[in-house]
Scaffold this active site. Structure first.
Site, mmCIF file in Angstrom:
data_model
loop_
_atom_site.group_PDB
_atom_site.id
_atom_site.type_symbol
_atom_site.label_atom_id
_atom_site.label_comp_id
_atom_site.label_asym_id
_atom_site.label_seq_id
_atom_site.Cartn_x
_atom_site.Cartn_y
_atom_site.Cartn_z
ATOM 1 N N GLU A 89 -6.518 -7.883 -0.729
ATOM 2 C CA GLU A 89 -7.012 -7.750 0.640
ATOM 3 C C GLU A 89 -8.495 -7.402 0.633
ATOM 4 O O GLU A 89 -8.950 -6.576 -0.161
ATOM 5 C CB GLU A 89 -6.278 -6.641 1.402
ATOM 6 C CG GLU A 89 -4.855 -6.933 1.792
ATOM 7 C CD GLU A 89 -4.278 -5.824 2.668
ATOM 8 O OE1 GLU A 89 -5.082 -5.087 3.296
ATOM 9 O OE2 GLU A 89 -3.049 -5.681 2.709
ATOM 10 N N GLU A 141 0.820 -1.218 0.000
ATOM 11 C CA GLU A 141 0.000 0.000 0.000
ATOM 12 C C GLU A 141 0.858 1.274 0.000
ATOM 13 O O GLU A 141 0.798 2.094 0.915
ATOM 14 C CB GLU A 141 -0.955 -0.005 1.197
ATOM 15 C CG GLU A 141 -2.003 -1.091 1.112
ATOM 16 C CD GLU A 141 -3.034 -1.040 2.232
ATOM 17 O OE1 GLU A 141 -4.128 -1.582 2.063
ATOM 18 O OE2 GLU A 141 -2.729 -0.437 3.294
#
Length: 663
Positions: free
Chosen positions: A305, A153
């Site tokens: 995710e 991320e």
């Protein structure tokens, strides 16, 4: 170049982030047993393990990771091995404080959380590259390894002096001459002209409004600086394991990265998606992120995710009602995902995310959550034939991070206008019509699309404007939203306020004034075929040239002026929408444009709340409603998930999904 097919091997990847270092080794064997029971194929290991792998500078403690990978391999579980570089160990910040980022005021962002690094720091980059190289050297030949996962991320920002020097190098490479930078940034305004490259700093906290062109370039630079970190690690991995694909996980519709540029550097595109279970439009939001990710990938992608239950970072964190996890997971597959993964495998007992759910929650293997995890694994096993297949779309939404970055400047007509809000509203309107939609860059080849929607692109380059003109002139249908084509790539307002080329396409003479609307303020519009509807957020004092007025504003200062127009241009058609119509009206408007363009849903006439999408020859039907729905079928099909054959209709319970193959 390796791709996702090298990792999937004809099956949907299923798994999670696995963090065995948080647990005693006695738990690891139990993890393998539960993974096998759940049908897990792949786990991501090592994302936040830097301090475990390198407890002090230069030390290497790989023995525990050796045992983990060997154990997973013995259990038939493959590994997406992460470089741990998203979270440097505390020793790096303590010994090398120059690696810590600084905020816009010059304050240090300290270690003690995650992502505490300056992307421009040569010290950070050197340590990151060394641990990456050592991981690749040690595990590149491990039989469990199926994919690399770089960082996590990416999204840090820094305004330190090291960043400032890097920013200046980036600017010199872009502009060459200081005069060109001064022209691009409009530094004649407020006496901001630069006489030396060394005078230039990042857009730190200032007395009043900063320079918006400088802020735009700094966003571009920050995305590029982070991308340099990714590609350095990727190249080190590719040099040692050219047969293993590399990914990193995007955050959903995240403003910090130019996703088009980043996706072009990945073997596999992946994303993290966390719709709110309490959001009645959560399914529409998920579909938008899936469509965007598929478009960035140019084909299949990985849901890296999602949450098995509640997250921990909302004000109130709601669990998922029974069936919603399966519904949203299979929605991702329907929209092109070849992998469905979670954060994380086993719910943490300590740390900041101990209340973020896991596939194995605190309540253990006899929980409702783990039971649903096993059920989802069984469903995914039946869909292996879908891997590698396409999701056809004849409509596309134009999306550009540079336009988004330019639109968030201070000192604009309305601080209530948010790029992602308008983008989401338009995509949802198309989704509710069951029109599968790609996303496309404004410079992309648009010839394969019958309908192009531009909800709001404040910044359009000359190339983008010429691209749109050629598309419509050649017979395409364009639907364009308000406050679009206002600025060029330097955030310089176009002559006339809206570029002349776009006005010609749309059949507009001019936009006399932008007329943004306050919170709770609306305009009322009327249309012979749309009927009366309200518009929010925005309106315009608009004068047409050749365009017909599809809807007019009724009452107020703009009484009688057009709210929606339609114009013939070349062999195509261009619509303009100068407000944000209420959802039903926007749905009807985009549906009308799609009908005229020949864009139709894969299955017409289905009940509200049911999503229909084609992937390859599979017709997915997903019921997002809380009540059962009956869907008529034009021909007999068999549900791959249950083996049941359907002749004329399908009954879908709440949150039910069928994947129908032709007989």
């Amino acid at each position: 170049m390796p791709d996702l097919n090298d990792a999937t091997r004809g099956r949907i990847l299923y798994g999670a982030d696995y963090n065995p270092e948080q647990w005693p080794e006695s738990v690891w064997h139990d993890d393998i047993r539960l993974m096998r029971e759940a049908g897990v194929t792949t786990v991501t290991v090592g994302v936040f393990s830097w301090a475990m792998l390198e407890p002090r500078p230069g030390a290497r403690e790989f023995d525990w990771l050796d045992r983990v990978l060997d154990l997973l391999h013995q259990g038939g579980i493959e590994v997406c091995l992460a470089t741990p570089t998203a979270s440097p160990p505390p020793w790096m910040g303590a010994r090398h404080p120059e690696t810590l980022p600084r905020d816009e005021t010059g304050g240090v962002v300290w270690y003690g959380s995650r992502n505490q690094f300056c992307a421009s720091s040569p010290v950070y980059r050197d340590y990151a590259l060394r641990i990456t190289e050592d991981l690749a050297d040690r595990y590149g030949g491990h039989p469990a390894l199926r994919m690399w996962h770089v960082g996590n991320e990416y999204g840090t920002h820094c305004w330190c002096d090291t960043t400032a020097a890097h920013f200046r190098r980036w600017l010199r490479a872009k502009y060459g001459r200081l005069d060109a930078l001064n022209e691009a940034w409009g530094t004649a305004f407020w006496s901001q002209r630069y006489d030396s490259w060394e005078e230039i700093i990042p857009p730190r906290r200032a007395q009043y409004l900063g320079n918006p062109a400088q802020a735009l370039d700094f966003r571009r630079f920050t995305s590029d600086a982070l991308l340099e970190c990714f590609t350095a690690e990727r190249d080190a991995l590719a040099a040692r394991t050219p047969h293993i694909p590399v990914t990193t996980n995007f955050m959903p519709l995240f403003i910090g990265q130019d996703g088009w540029a980043w996706a072009a550097e990945e073997d596999v595109v992946s994303v993290d998606v966390y719709p709110d279970p309490k959001d009645p439009h959560g399914g529409a939001y998920g579909a938008m992120i899936h469509d965007l990710t598929r478009s960035q990938a140019g084909g299949p992608w990985v849901l890296m995710e999602q949450a098995a239950g509640p997250v921990n970072w909302r004000g109130v964190n709601h669990p998922k009602p029974h069936g919603l996890m399966r519904l949203w997971s299979l929605q991702a597959v329907a929209r092109g995902a070849d992998g469905v993964c979670f954060f994380q495998w086993r719910q943490s007992r300590q740390g900041s995310e101990k209340f973020h759910s896991g596939m194995v929650p605190h309540s253990g293997e006899h929980s409702r959550t783990y039971r649903q995890v096993r059920e989802l694994g069984a469903a995914l096993r039946e869909l292996g034939g879908a891997t590698g297949t396409d999701v056809p779309a004849r409509a596309a939404i134009l999306h550009d991070w540079h336009a988004w970055w330019a639109s968030v400047q201070d000192g604009r007509p309305s601080s209530r206008l948010h790029y992602e809000q308008v983008l989401r509203a338009w995509h949802q309107a198309l989704w509710e019509r069951n029109l599968t939609t790609d996303f496309a860059h404004p410079h992309a080849d648009l010839a394969d699309y019958a309908l192009i929607a531009v909800p709001h692109l404040y910044l359009l380059t000359d190339e983008a404007l010429e691209n749109l003109a050629g598309y419509v002139r050649g017979g395409g249908t364009l639907v364009c939203g308000f406050f679009t084509g206002v600025a060029d790539e330097d955030d310089r307002v176009r002559p006339g306020g809206v570029d002349q080329r776009l006005r010609d396409i749309l059949g507009l003479r001019t936009v006399h004034e932008w007329w943004p609307l306050d919170e709770g303020e609306t305009v009322t519009a009327e249309s012979p075929w749309l009927g009366p509807f309200t518009g929010t957020l925005w309106s315009e004092d608009l004068e047409t040239a050749t365009a017909e007025r599809v809807a007019r504003i009724k009452g107020g200062e703009l009484d009688g002026l057009p709210a929606v127009t339609r114009n013939a241009y070349g062999d195509g058609t261009a619509w303009y929408v100068s407000t944000l119509p209420e959802p039903a009206a926007l749905r009807a408007l985009l549906g009308r444009a799609a009908d005229e363009a020949g864009v139709s849903p894969p299955l017409p006439g289905i009940p509200e709340g049911v999503e229909a999408v084609l992937r390859g020859d599979l017709l997915f039907l997903l019921n997002h409603g809380r009540s059962p729905a009956v869907v008529p079928l034009p021909s007999a099909r068999t549900d791959l998930l249950t083996g049941r054959a359907y002749d004329t209709q399908v009954r879908l319970d709440r949150f039910a999904v069928v994947a129908l193959a032709p007989l």
